[in-house]
Enzyme design. Structure first.
Site, PDB file in Angstrom:
ATOM      1  N   ALA A  68       0.875  -1.174   0.000  1.00 14.08           N
ATOM      2  CA  ALA A  68       0.000   0.000   0.000  1.00 14.08           C
ATOM      3  C   ALA A  68       0.913   1.225   0.000  1.00 14.08           C
ATOM      4  CB  ALA A  68      -0.881  -0.013   1.238  1.00 14.08           C
TER       5      ALA A  68
ATOM      6  N   GLY B 230       0.520  -4.879   0.853  1.00 13.56           N
ATOM      7  CA  GLY B 230      -0.677  -4.959   0.001  1.00 13.56           C
ATOM      8  C   GLY B 230      -0.415  -5.680  -1.311  1.00 13.56           C
TER       9      GLY B 230
ATOM     10  N   GLU C  32      -0.647  -9.237  -0.419  1.00 15.03           N
ATOM     11  CA  GLU C  32      -2.070  -9.514  -0.165  1.00 15.03           C
ATOM     12  C   GLU C  32      -2.868  -9.584  -1.465  1.00 15.03           C
ATOM     13  OE1 GLU C  32      -2.017  -6.191   2.724  1.00 15.03           O
ATOM     14  OE2 GLU C  32      -3.251  -7.524   3.945  1.00 15.03           O
TER      15      GLU C  32
ATOM     16  N   GLU D 253       4.342  -5.041   7.307  1.00 12.66           N
ATOM     17  CA  GLU D 253       3.559  -3.979   7.957  1.00 12.66           C
ATOM     18  C   GLU D 253       3.929  -3.741   9.422  1.00 12.66           C
ATOM     19  OE1 GLU D 253       2.297  -6.109   5.815  1.00 12.66           O
ATOM     20  OE2 GLU D 253       0.759  -5.182   4.570  1.00 12.66           O
TER      21      GLU D 253
HETATM   22  N1  COA Z   1       4.610   3.128  -0.672  1.00  6.23           N
HETATM   23  C1  COA Z   1       5.036   4.301  -1.184  1.00  6.23           C
HETATM   24  N2  COA Z   1       6.186   4.450  -1.840  1.00  6.23           N
HETATM   25  C2  COA Z   1       6.938   3.347  -2.002  1.00  6.23           C
HETATM   26  C3  COA Z   1       6.582   2.087  -1.499  1.00  6.23           C
HETATM   27  C4  COA Z   1       5.342   2.007  -0.802  1.00  6.23           C
HETATM   28  N3  COA Z   1       4.889   0.859  -0.306  1.00  6.23           N
HETATM   29  N4  COA Z   1       7.545   1.179  -1.798  1.00  6.23           N
HETATM   30  C5  COA Z   1       8.472   1.865  -2.486  1.00  6.23           C
HETATM   31  N5  COA Z   1       8.119   3.169  -2.606  1.00  6.23           N
HETATM   32  C6  COA Z   1       8.845   4.248  -3.287  1.00  6.23           C
HETATM   33  C7  COA Z   1      10.052   4.710  -2.485  1.00  6.23           C
HETATM   34  O1  COA Z   1       9.654   5.619  -1.476  1.00  6.23           O
HETATM   35  C8  COA Z   1      10.875   5.348  -3.576  1.00  6.23           C
HETATM   36  O2  COA Z   1      10.300   6.600  -3.880  1.00  6.23           O
HETATM   37  P1  COA Z   1      11.237   7.918  -4.064  1.00  6.23           P
HETATM   38  O3  COA Z   1      12.123   7.582  -5.228  1.00  6.23           O
HETATM   39  O4  COA Z   1      10.251   9.013  -4.353  1.00  6.23           O
HETATM   40  O5  COA Z   1      11.991   8.056  -2.795  1.00  6.23           O
HETATM   41  C9  COA Z   1      10.621   4.450  -4.765  1.00  6.23           C
HETATM   42  O6  COA Z   1       9.400   3.768  -4.496  1.00  6.23           O
HETATM   43  C10 COA Z   1      11.706   3.413  -4.965  1.00  6.23           C
HETATM   44  O7  COA Z   1      11.850   2.680  -3.759  1.00  6.23           O
HETATM   45  P2  COA Z   1      13.251   2.519  -2.990  1.00  6.23           P
HETATM   46  O8  COA Z   1      12.941   2.282  -1.550  1.00  6.23           O
HETATM   47  O9  COA Z   1      14.158   3.648  -3.310  1.00  6.23           O
HETATM   48  O10 COA Z   1      13.810   1.191  -3.687  1.00  6.23           O
HETATM   49  P3  COA Z   1      14.823   0.131  -3.056  1.00  6.23           P
HETATM   50  O11 COA Z   1      15.209  -0.752  -4.167  1.00  6.23           O
HETATM   51  O12 COA Z   1      15.877   0.804  -2.277  1.00  6.23           O
HETATM   52  O13 COA Z   1      13.924  -0.714  -2.006  1.00  6.23           O
HETATM   53  C11 COA Z   1      11.955  -1.888  -1.272  1.00  6.23           C
HETATM   54  C12 COA Z   1      12.850  -1.485  -2.458  1.00  6.23           C
HETATM   55  C13 COA Z   1      10.702  -2.566  -1.828  1.00  6.23           C
HETATM   56  C14 COA Z   1      12.718  -2.850  -0.359  1.00  6.23           C
HETATM   57  C15 COA Z   1      11.556  -0.624  -0.482  1.00  6.23           C
HETATM   58  O14 COA Z   1      11.054   0.341  -1.401  1.00  6.23           O
HETATM   59  C16 COA Z   1      10.506  -0.853   0.565  1.00  6.23           C
HETATM   60  O15 COA Z   1      10.819  -1.385   1.621  1.00  6.23           O
HETATM   61  N6  COA Z   1       9.251  -0.440   0.313  1.00  6.23           N
HETATM   62  C17 COA Z   1       8.177  -0.508   1.248  1.00  6.23           C
HETATM   63  C18 COA Z   1       7.642  -1.918   1.377  1.00  6.23           C
HETATM   64  C19 COA Z   1       6.563  -1.982   2.450  1.00  6.23           C
HETATM   65  O16 COA Z   1       6.795  -1.776   3.611  1.00  6.23           O
HETATM   66  N7  COA Z   1       5.338  -2.295   2.007  1.00  6.23           N
HETATM   67  C20 COA Z   1       4.206  -2.420   2.870  1.00  6.23           C
HETATM   68  C21 COA Z   1       3.474  -1.154   2.946  1.00  6.23           C
HETATM   69  S1  COA Z   1       2.069  -1.265   4.042  1.00  6.23           S
END
Ligand code: COA
Length: 261
Positions: free
Chosen positions: A67, A112, A115, A135
């Protein structure tokens, strides 16, 4: 479908491919994406050209990275309940969709995104896929059905562990846990996803539909109710031209030609 902002919809024969396309946010699900997913799916319901649906994410890196955390961050409790319910409703519509829905998981399927994959009937992963429910690390819990659906697929113990640690697992670990049914090289994900789904759509559409209904209805009630319902659906199929065609084709040693009625 030109009104869609974050989804791309394509068709390939009898399959529809829906791609979540918010690559700058790793295809994270904001409210608009969830709403669009619901709309697109409803459009397929009565569309006889569509016999199966593939959900996937744009780009090499992510299926759906969760999400949208930016949206979640500022929410008050009542809005959060509403957001959770809206996601649950759309994901339930996927789970109970009368045509098979397959998640082609290329890259991250987190929160999400995981999910969403769980709500689909079939899941195929690429070798770079990473799945998990992170989460709790954000002070949240999986609110789009993850606390309910993960345990059904991987068993209670593994589901509790994955949910409480929030750790990601690899595609091979997901396969071992039963979270996905196959792992393929990234470049092969879409061809293999179509191949798998076509193994379903070559069968009688009404039979597929009622088999899905029987399987998922069984999750809601008692075993006896589920068995009663199964018998009723079994009987209903005996009234279809497809059942006649399928059994006759077998006896005549030829391929059936199903009409979906
Ligand atoms: N919601 C909003 N933005 C998200 C996102 C999410 N769930 N997952 C990734 N993004 C965004 C990042 O903020 C970043 O945006 P920016 O360039 O404007 O800063 C962009 O997507 C790229 O992500 P980044 O974190 O730089 O890539 P990475 O390769 O370093 O890491 C992940 C990849 C997936 C490990 C990391 O993005 C992450 O942990 N995301 C969240 C996952 C999460 O907790 N999901 C559950 C949400 S309830």
């Amino acid at each position: 479908m030109s009104h869609l902002k974050h989804l791309r919809v394509e068709s390939d024969g009898d399959l529809a491919v829906v791609t979540v396309d918010r690559q700058d946010k790793l295809n994270a699900l904001n409210a608009e994406v969830v709403r669009e997913l619901g709309l697109v799916l409803e459009g397929f319901r009565e569309d006889d050209q569509v016999r199966g649906v593939i959900l996937t994410g744009a780009g090499e890196k992510a299926f759906v990275a969760g999400a949208d955390i930016g949206e979640l961050a500022g929410m008050d409790p009542l809005t959060s309940v509403e957001v959770s319910r809206q996601g649950q409703d759309v994901f339930m519509a996927i789970e109970r969709f009368p045509k098979p829905v397959l998640a082609a998981v290329g890259g991250y399927a987190l929160g999400g995104g995981c999910e969403l994959a769980l709500a689909c009937h079939l899941r195929l992963a690429s070798d770079n896929a990473r799945l998990g429910l992170p989460e709790v690390g954000l002070g949240l819990l999986p609110g789009f059905g993850g606390t309910v659906r993960l345990a059904r697929l991987v068993g209670l113990g593994r589901a509790v562990e994955l949910t409480l640690t929030g750790e990601m697992i690899t595609a091979d670990q997901a396969l071992e846990s039963g979270l996905v049914s196959g792992v393929v090289p990234r470049a092969q994900l879409m061809p293999k996803a179509k191949e798998l789904l076509r193994k379903v759509t070559k069968n009688g559409p009404v039979a597929v539909r009622l088999a899905l209904e029987s399987i998922y209805r069984a999750l809601d009630g008692s075993t006896n109710e589920a068995l009663d319902h199964e018998s009723t659906l079994f009987g209903l199929l005996a009234s279809t031209a497809d059942m006649k065609e399928g059994t006759e084709a077998f006896l005549e040693k030829r391929k059936p030609e199903f009409k979906g009625c």
